[in-house]
Design an enzyme around this catalytic site. Structure first.
Site, PDB file in Angstrom:
ATOM      1  CE  LYS A  65       1.005  -3.972  16.641  1.00 35.06           C
ATOM      2  NZ  LYS A  65       0.577  -4.342  15.124  1.00 35.06           N
ATOM      3  N   GLY A  66       5.699  -5.302  21.500  1.00 31.28           N
ATOM      4  CA  GLY A  66       6.588  -6.463  21.968  1.00 31.28           C
ATOM      5  C   GLY A  66       6.637  -6.863  23.210  1.00 31.28           C
ATOM      6  CG  ASP A 123      10.337  -6.410  22.886  1.00 26.74           C
ATOM      7  OD1 ASP A 123      10.774  -5.381  22.949  1.00 26.74           O
ATOM      8  OD2 ASP A 123       9.870  -6.823  21.601  1.00 26.74           O
ATOM      9  CG  ASP A 126      18.996  -3.984  19.251  1.00 25.82           C
ATOM     10  OD1 ASP A 126      20.543  -4.223  19.631  1.00 25.82           O
ATOM     11  OD2 ASP A 126      18.605  -4.160  18.092  1.00 25.82           O
ATOM     12  CE  LYS A 154      18.706  -8.940  19.170  1.00 24.42           C
ATOM     13  NZ  LYS A 154      18.363  -8.023  18.054  1.00 24.42           N
ATOM     14  CG  PHE A 175      15.652 -10.227  13.195  1.00 24.57           C
ATOM     15  CD1 PHE A 175      15.540  -8.929  13.867  1.00 24.57           C
ATOM     16  CD2 PHE A 175      14.858 -11.017  12.627  1.00 24.57           C
ATOM     17  CE1 PHE A 175      14.291  -8.329  13.881  1.00 24.57           C
ATOM     18  CE2 PHE A 175      13.401 -10.558  12.669  1.00 24.57           C
ATOM     19  CZ  PHE A 175      13.147  -9.441  13.276  1.00 24.57           C
ATOM     20  CG  ASP A 182       7.319  -7.760  14.869  1.00 20.02           C
ATOM     21  OD1 ASP A 182       8.236  -7.193  15.649  1.00 20.02           O
ATOM     22  OD2 ASP A 182       6.878  -7.386  13.672  1.00 20.02           O
ATOM     23  NE  ARG A 188       3.588  -7.925  17.098  1.00 24.18           N
ATOM     24  CZ  ARG A 188       4.912  -6.999  17.137  1.00 24.18           C
ATOM     25  NH1 ARG A 188       5.611  -6.983  18.341  1.00 24.18           N
ATOM     26  NH2 ARG A 188       4.948  -6.177  16.537  1.00 24.18           N
TER      27      ARG A 188
HETATM   28  P1  IMP Z   1      16.358  -0.631  20.555  1.00 30.42           P
HETATM   29  O1  IMP Z   1      15.747   0.764  20.605  1.00 30.42           O
HETATM   30  O2  IMP Z   1      17.596  -0.520  19.437  1.00 30.42           O
HETATM   31  O3  IMP Z   1      16.989  -0.806  22.114  1.00 30.42           O
HETATM   32  O4  IMP Z   1      15.359  -1.426  20.219  1.00 30.42           O
HETATM   33  C1  IMP Z   1      14.593  -2.121  20.926  1.00 30.42           C
HETATM   34  C2  IMP Z   1      13.413  -2.453  20.212  1.00 30.42           C
HETATM   35  O5  IMP Z   1      13.655  -3.034  18.849  1.00 30.42           O
HETATM   36  C3  IMP Z   1      12.622  -3.482  21.194  1.00 30.42           C
HETATM   37  O6  IMP Z   1      11.515  -3.078  21.512  1.00 30.42           O
HETATM   38  C4  IMP Z   1      12.277  -4.466  20.214  1.00 30.42           C
HETATM   39  O7  IMP Z   1      10.774  -4.399  19.873  1.00 30.42           O
HETATM   40  C5  IMP Z   1      12.978  -4.414  18.810  1.00 30.42           C
HETATM   41  N1  IMP Z   1      14.089  -5.332  18.432  1.00 30.42           N
HETATM   42  C6  IMP Z   1      15.266  -5.403  18.957  1.00 30.42           C
HETATM   43  N2  IMP Z   1      15.786  -6.528  18.670  1.00 30.42           N
HETATM   44  C7  IMP Z   1      14.907  -7.166  17.975  1.00 30.42           C
HETATM   45  C8  IMP Z   1      14.870  -8.526  17.341  1.00 30.42           C
HETATM   46  O8  IMP Z   1      15.929  -9.411  17.422  1.00 30.42           O
HETATM   47  N3  IMP Z   1      13.853  -8.883  16.772  1.00 30.42           N
HETATM   48  C9  IMP Z   1      12.757  -8.120  16.806  1.00 30.42           C
HETATM   49  N4  IMP Z   1      12.869  -7.047  17.288  1.00 30.42           N
HETATM   50  C10 IMP Z   1      13.753  -6.666  17.822  1.00 30.42           C
HETATM   51 MG    MG Z   2       9.416  -3.084  20.704  1.00 28.37          MG
END
Ligand code: IMP
Ligand code: MG
Length: 214
Positions: A65-66, A123, A126, A154, A175, A182, A188
């Site tokens: 949903k991000g 969104d 990470d 990040k 975070f 969220d 959100r």
């Molecule tokens: P990744 O797969 O580790 O790159 O994570 C990406 C997903 O994790 C994104 O789609 C975000 O929805 C969620 N995410 C990463 N960091 C945060 C944060 O600081 N707050 C909330 N959601 C996060």
């Molecule tokens: Mg996400």
């Protein structure tokens, strides 16, 4: 590919639970303001228009949903034309403050993407796992060209390196909530991004644990 008649923003605004606040008392610190977000959308719009100048149709697959808020703003900014916005579910956090390390992908609106140019919208970049998995999934489904775009990146080591083709803004390795991000499905709809007060996380965590044992 099916095209929904309702624009993303109309759907968000029709949801009575959505409140578009610029900030909120639960925030410890605002990291990105709503004005920075507005300006970044304009920059990304120009970059995306330039990159796809010669294309006649592009599927923008936004991850729920991000990326909903981000997709709504970009849809308004790109205007009517060759960009078709399609929602997909891909989740790795499942409501908590850390990635689960697994990504589930599901899109009911996505039909045949064979030969299509697809831009994945998320969104946050990470660990990189989400983009890596979704990109690989689309490539196996026959997409001709898959690019990636994130609103925030990040400042950390991306374990699953898939450098996004378009990046909005760098953010600290903390975070964060707001603008799609969220904590337990809240915040959100905030128009800014920030860190939560430690006692908010602690009290929600405590409340959740009490509920789960009662
Ligand atoms: P990744 O797969 O580790 O790159 O994570 C990406 C997903 O994790 C994104 O789609 C975000 O929805 C969620 N995410 C990463 N960091 C945060 C944060 O600081 N707050 C909330 N959601 C996060
Ligand atoms: Mg996400």
């Amino acid at each position: 590919m099916t095209r929904s008649c309702m624009k993303i923003k109309d759907a968000i605004q029709n949801n009575p639970l959505c409140r578009h606040h610029d900030t909120c008392d639960d925030l410890h610190r605002v990291v990105i303001t709503s004005e920075q977000i507005r300006q970044t959308i304009q920059v990304l719009t120009r970059q995306i228009q330039d990159a796809y100048a010669k294309h006649t149709s592009v599927v923008i697959l936004f991850l729920l949903k991000g990326a909903k808020q981000f997709a709504g703003d970009l849809e308004d900014s790109l205007g009517e034309g060759k960009f078709e916005f399609v929602p997909a579910q891909a989740s790795s956090y499942r409501g908590g403050t850390h990635s689960t390390g697994e990504v589930e992908i599901n899109s009911h609106d996505m039909q045949d993407i064979t030969g299509q140019s697809v831009l994945i919208l998320d969104d946050m970049y990470d660990s990189g796992l989400t983009l890596k998995r979704v990109k690989a999934h689309l490539e196996t489904k026959g997409a001709a060209d898959v690019k990636t775009c994130v609103m925030f990146e990040k400042e950390c080591h991306h374990t699953h390196e898939v450098a996004p083709d378009f990046v909005g803004l760098p953010v600290p390795n903390e975070f964060l909530v707001g603008y799609g991000l969220d904590y337990q499905e809240q915040y959100r709809e905030l128009r800014c991004v920030g860190t939560l007060k430690p006692d908010i996380i602690a009290s929600k965590f405590h409340h959740e644990n009490i509920q789960s044992v009662s």
